[in-house]
Design a protein around this motif. Structure first.
Motif: not given
Length: 97
Positions: A37-41
């Motif tokens: 549930t963590r990501g990079k834009v």
């Protein structure tokens, strides 16, 4: 990868892999892990068009590392890469530092 430009208040996020080792040193297999549930834009729209016609600029930018809801957004595969399309409201926090 294809050049993508999300519209309005949408962002495209690439999920970041979570740790596969527990605090006790136990390796967690792929089958037992949940989607991160963590990501990079990787791309952001211009902002939300409000009812008066003005555009509220995005508070996110390319490169931000963000947290989002477990079931938020729409997953799509482009050029073999899994991405998540989210509205700005689906993002709960930006991880700084």
């Amino acid at each position: 990868m294809s050049k993508l430009r999300p519209l309005h208040d949408r962002v495209i996020v690439k999920r970041l892999e979570e740790e596969r080792v527990s605090a006790g040193g136990i390796v967690i297999p792929d089958s037992a892990t949940e989607k991160p549930t963590r990501g990079k834009v990787i791309a952001a729209g211009t902002g939300l068009i409000q009812s008066d016609g003005k555009v509220r600029p995005m508070s996110l930018k390319e490169g931000d590392v963000v947290l989002f809801g477990k079931y938020a957004g729409q997953e799509i595969k482009i050029d073999g890469e899994e991405l998540v399309f989210l509205k700005e409201d689906d993002i709960v926090a930006v991880i700084e530092g």
